[in-house]
Design a protein around this motif. Structure first.
Motif, mmCIF file in Angstrom:
data_model
loop_
_atom_site.group_PDB
_atom_site.id
_atom_site.type_symbol
_atom_site.label_atom_id
_atom_site.label_comp_id
_atom_site.label_asym_id
_atom_site.label_seq_id
_atom_site.Cartn_x
_atom_site.Cartn_y
_atom_site.Cartn_z
ATOM 1 N N GLY A 412 0.782 -1.225 0.000
ATOM 2 C CA GLY A 412 0.000 0.000 0.000
ATOM 3 C C GLY A 412 0.812 1.272 0.000
ATOM 4 O O GLY A 412 0.245 2.363 0.101
ATOM 5 N N TRP A 413 2.149 1.179 -0.122
ATOM 6 C CA TRP A 413 2.993 2.377 -0.154
ATOM 7 C C TRP A 413 3.054 2.914 -1.579
ATOM 8 O O TRP A 413 3.619 2.289 -2.454
ATOM 9 C CB TRP A 413 4.386 2.034 0.354
ATOM 10 C CG TRP A 413 5.424 3.095 0.144
ATOM 11 C CD1 TRP A 413 5.321 4.421 0.448
ATOM 12 C CD2 TRP A 413 6.728 2.920 -0.439
ATOM 13 N NE1 TRP A 413 6.483 5.078 0.114
ATOM 14 C CE2 TRP A 413 7.362 4.188 -0.436
ATOM 15 C CE3 TRP A 413 7.420 1.819 -0.947
ATOM 16 C CZ2 TRP A 413 8.651 4.380 -0.925
ATOM 17 C CZ3 TRP A 413 8.699 2.007 -1.435
ATOM 18 C CH2 TRP A 413 9.309 3.272 -1.422
ATOM 19 N N ALA A 419 1.318 1.289 -5.979
ATOM 20 C CA ALA A 419 1.402 0.684 -4.656
ATOM 21 C C ALA A 419 1.222 -0.822 -4.775
ATOM 22 O O ALA A 419 0.324 -1.293 -5.471
ATOM 23 C CB ALA A 419 0.326 1.268 -3.728
ATOM 24 N N PRO A 446 1.951 2.646 4.091
ATOM 25 C CA PRO A 446 0.696 2.666 3.327
ATOM 26 C C PRO A 446 -0.027 3.989 3.547
ATOM 27 O O PRO A 446 -0.035 4.518 4.659
ATOM 28 C CB PRO A 446 -0.093 1.494 3.926
ATOM 29 C CG PRO A 446 0.932 0.624 4.578
ATOM 30 C CD PRO A 446 2.008 1.537 5.053
ATOM 31 N N SER A 453 -2.975 4.647 -3.771
ATOM 32 C CA SER A 453 -2.959 3.518 -2.854
ATOM 33 C C SER A 453 -4.138 2.597 -3.111
ATOM 34 O O SER A 453 -5.249 3.034 -3.376
ATOM 35 C CB SER A 453 -2.997 4.001 -1.406
ATOM 36 O OG SER A 453 -3.074 2.911 -0.524
ATOM 37 N N TYR A 455 -5.193 0.696 -0.790
ATOM 38 C CA TYR A 455 -5.798 0.487 0.526
ATOM 39 C C TYR A 455 -6.397 1.801 1.033
ATOM 40 O O TYR A 455 -6.185 2.216 2.162
ATOM 41 C CB TYR A 455 -4.755 -0.035 1.511
ATOM 42 C CG TYR A 455 -4.273 -1.426 1.195
ATOM 43 C CD1 TYR A 455 -5.064 -2.538 1.483
ATOM 44 C CD2 TYR A 455 -3.053 -1.635 0.590
ATOM 45 C CE1 TYR A 455 -4.631 -3.822 1.176
ATOM 46 C CE2 TYR A 455 -2.613 -2.920 0.289
ATOM 47 C CZ TYR A 455 -3.408 -4.008 0.587
ATOM 48 O OH TYR A 455 -2.985 -5.276 0.290
ATOM 49 N N ALA A 462 -3.554 -3.105 4.678
ATOM 50 C CA ALA A 462 -2.330 -3.424 3.960
ATOM 51 C C ALA A 462 -1.431 -4.325 4.787
ATOM 52 O O ALA A 462 -0.934 -5.350 4.306
ATOM 53 C CB ALA A 462 -1.598 -2.131 3.596
#
Length: 642
Positions: A412-413, A419, A446, A453, A455, A462
């Motif tokens: 999620g980063w 991501a 995240p 993202s 998430y 995440a």
């Protein structure tokens, strides 16, 4: 206080002292580090036996509200005593007195005060290695500074290794590290805290020629041929086993034809990116990185490993060991596709000094992604190429897979416009396992407020999916391989050893004529831990890596998994084509089913897989890796499969 410790988990106890494993041995259970005070993560993930909390600290404070490498930051050095106090307090607060203790230093040896710039560059506010400062240099710098005198970007370290300071600020050096170790041990003895087991630096800022003035700078260095310490033909660079100056290395490279004579060419508008300077730029990047990591080793890595027996040290990117040899060449592919003005990629390689090699295996620049590949396809391909280059460099020098700790993207980063989701992370985990790399560090937080993202609704989702993704990869092992059709000198046990990790120790088979076509067929058994959780729609994934050694036409591969309940072989996805030109194939196929996964297990608890290779003319195939993981709702518990 230096005590041995074991990492006790809910489902197993394992030592963080990673064993030295041969490539034919399945890798040990993995270790995934998360620096929660740097990258937000829920405490719930640390109940998993294979995820460990890493303690993070900036070795600099910020005079402005910004992170240490942000444009406009003015960076204040911190004392080693202050850093040690913060770390020990954080360890006690986290309840990690008995380990495992991993430390993540960010900013060590980097520093720059924009209020007193040493150049007129537009990026004067960026941090760069203070170890490269040579404040005693008697060559005066004009006022205002001129690009011809940027000698501070040279790989000279004599004045920085012991005490790396600039304008009265202490940014690192061996004295700083020695004082840090002394204070850590003093505080650790009071609070009964173990010594560190892992020490990771994030000093990826290099001194390579990434700015327009670097070509002029290099010519100025060669012209400045004074023989006193700190100059081009006087100071020995760190990172080489023999005494070498930059002038020695430059002359050797020209003699060997590695770089053209009279390189680099600074005529006209030529810069480090000009194609005429391509070879010189590759050479100078490698020399600069090797010299800087050698200096960091003398200043920091070696004192740490001497003080804390068993502690291994790594540094992001700089501590890689690549020899630039082979076909394809064993080099590091930059995630941004670093290239000259003609678009030709720079093949960079160097030999770092840290014990742990620490490649970053992050997302790639969007410009490198084209249909039908996804961003994850390309990112993991780059990661595979870079890991293979590291693992197979210096084959007689004993580069081992248990000396690699990879930095991988946190789920999620959002970085470079993409991501990683759970499936992407699982694919990265499968790559690490297939290369016998059982240690990694998550990088990035995240973000639930970014359109990039995946998430966006729940930040913790995440991280919450990571424990099951780890188990799905490490919870199944190749148990046996049986050759059904084809000829070859390897035994079934040798086929198993060759196929269970991608070590270029191939399982090789020649096809046999069956009916109207030639075939090679293998059956395999995969052993999951007896305890596994499955509900709803379950699925299995089988990876294949290999290539044709000899063939006059393409060869088709079909992968099947046996449904033990119906005694039928169910095909996984579409055919895989192995091209006759011998290009390597890296593919996976999924079994999607509504049947309970238990229907696919034999009475002995195994999953059975069949590989069918077929073509009209005869062929010979190399199988480098086969691997099974669980996906979707199936989770295997990591144990000790037979």
């Amino acid at each position: 206080m230096k005590r041995c410790f074991k990492w006790m988990g809910a489902s197993l106890a394992l030592s963080l002292v990673l064993p030295s494993a041969g490539f034919a041995v399945d890798p040990p259970n993995p270790v995934f580090w998360v620096a929660t005070d740097r990258f937000t993560a829920p405490s719930s993930i640390f109940t998993h036996a294979n995820i460990a909390r890493m303690m993070h600290v900036y070795t600099h404070g910020q005079e402005l509200t910004c992170i240490p490498w942000t444009m406009g930051c003015s960076i204040a050095a911190r004392s080693p005593e202050d850093v040690a106090d913060e770390l020990v307090n954080d360890i006690v607060t986290a309840g990690l007195e008995n380990g495992p203790i991993g430390i993540y230093f960010e900013g060590y040896g980097l520093g720059f005060d924009p209020t007193t710039p040493v150049s007129s560059m537009s990026l004067t506010t960026w941090l760069h290695p203070v170890l490269s400062f040579h404040p005693d240099d008697s060559m005066p710098e004009p006022s205002p500074p001129d690009s011809d005198y940027h000698y501070w970007k040279t790989p000279w370290f004599e004045n920085g290794i012991t005490n790396a300071s600039y304008n009265g600020k202490l940014y690192g050096g061996k004295e700083w590290i020695d004082d840090f170790i002394t204070e850590y041990d003093r505080l650790a003895a009071i609070d009964s805290v173990d010594s560190p087991h892992r020490f990771h630096f994030n000093v990826e800022k290099g001194i390579e020629p990434f700015f327009g003035e670097s070509v002029d700078m290099f010519h100025d260095m060669l012209a400045d041929n004074r023989s006193d310490s700190g100059h081009v033909d006087a100071e020995f660079l760190r990172g080489w086993s023999t005494n070498e100056t930059l002038k020695d290395l430059y002359d050797d490279a020209e003699t060997a034809g590695t770089i053209p004579m009279d390189s680099p060419d600074k005529t006209g508008a030529n810069t480090w990116k000009s194609s005429v300077n391509h070879d010189w730029t590759e050479w100078y990047i490698g020399v600069s990185r090797q010299a800087l990591d050698g200096a960091l080793s003398e200043a920091a890595y070696e004192p740490i490993e001497t003080a804390w027996t068993g502690c291994k040290v790594g540094n992001t990117r700089l501590s890689l060991r690549l020899d630039g040899q082979g076909t394809p060449k064993r080099v590091f592919l930059d995630r941004n596709g670093l290239a000259d003005n003609n678009g030709d990629l720079f093949d960079t390689y160097w030999s770092g000094s840290a014990t742990l090699q620490s490649p970053f295996l992050y997302q790639v620049a969007p410009s490198l992604v084209s249909s039908p590949d996804t961003h994850a396809d390309v990112a993991i391909r780059y990661a595979r190429i870079n890991l293979d280059a590291i693992i197979h460099s210096f084959p007689s020098g004993g580069t081992h897979e248990d000396e690699i700790a990879a930095w991988i993207p946190s789920p999620g980063w959002p970085f470079l416009g993409y991501a990683f989701d759970k499936d992407d992370c699982r694919r990265m985990f499968a790559l690490l396992r297939s290369r016998n790399v059982p240690e990694a560090i998550f990088f990035g937080t995240p973000e639930d407020d970014s359109t990039e993202s995946i998430y966006v609704n729940n930040l913790n989702d995440a991280w919450d999916e990571m424990p099951s993704a780890i188990d799905q990869v490490w919870g199944v092992s190749l148990n046996s391989v049986t050759k059904i059709h084809g000829t070859g000198s390897q035994t079934n046990a040798q086929y198993k050893d060759a196929m269970q990790s991608a070590d270029r120790s191939y399982g090789t088979v020649e096809s046999a004529l069956l009916g109207l076509e030639h075939q090679a067929v293998f059956t395999q058994q995969y052993d999951p831990t007896t305890a596994f959780d499955s509900s709803g729609a379950d699925a299995l994934r089988v990876y294949f890596e290999g290539a044709l050694k000899s063939a006059t036409s393409d060869v088709t591969l079909e992968i099947f998994v046996k449904n033990q309940n119906t005694s039928t072989w169910e095909k996984l996805g579409t055919n895989i084509t192995l091209p006759s030109n011998g290009d390597a194939v890296v593919e996976y196929r999924d079994l999607s089913t509504t049947d309970p996964l238990s229907n696919y297990k034999t009475g002995g608890g195994m999953f059975e897989v069949r590989l069918d290779f077929a073509a009209t003319p005869s062929f010979e195939v190399h199988i480098d890796l086969t691997q099974m993981v669980g996906i979707d709702d199936v989770t295997f518990v990591i144990g000790n499969p037979s």
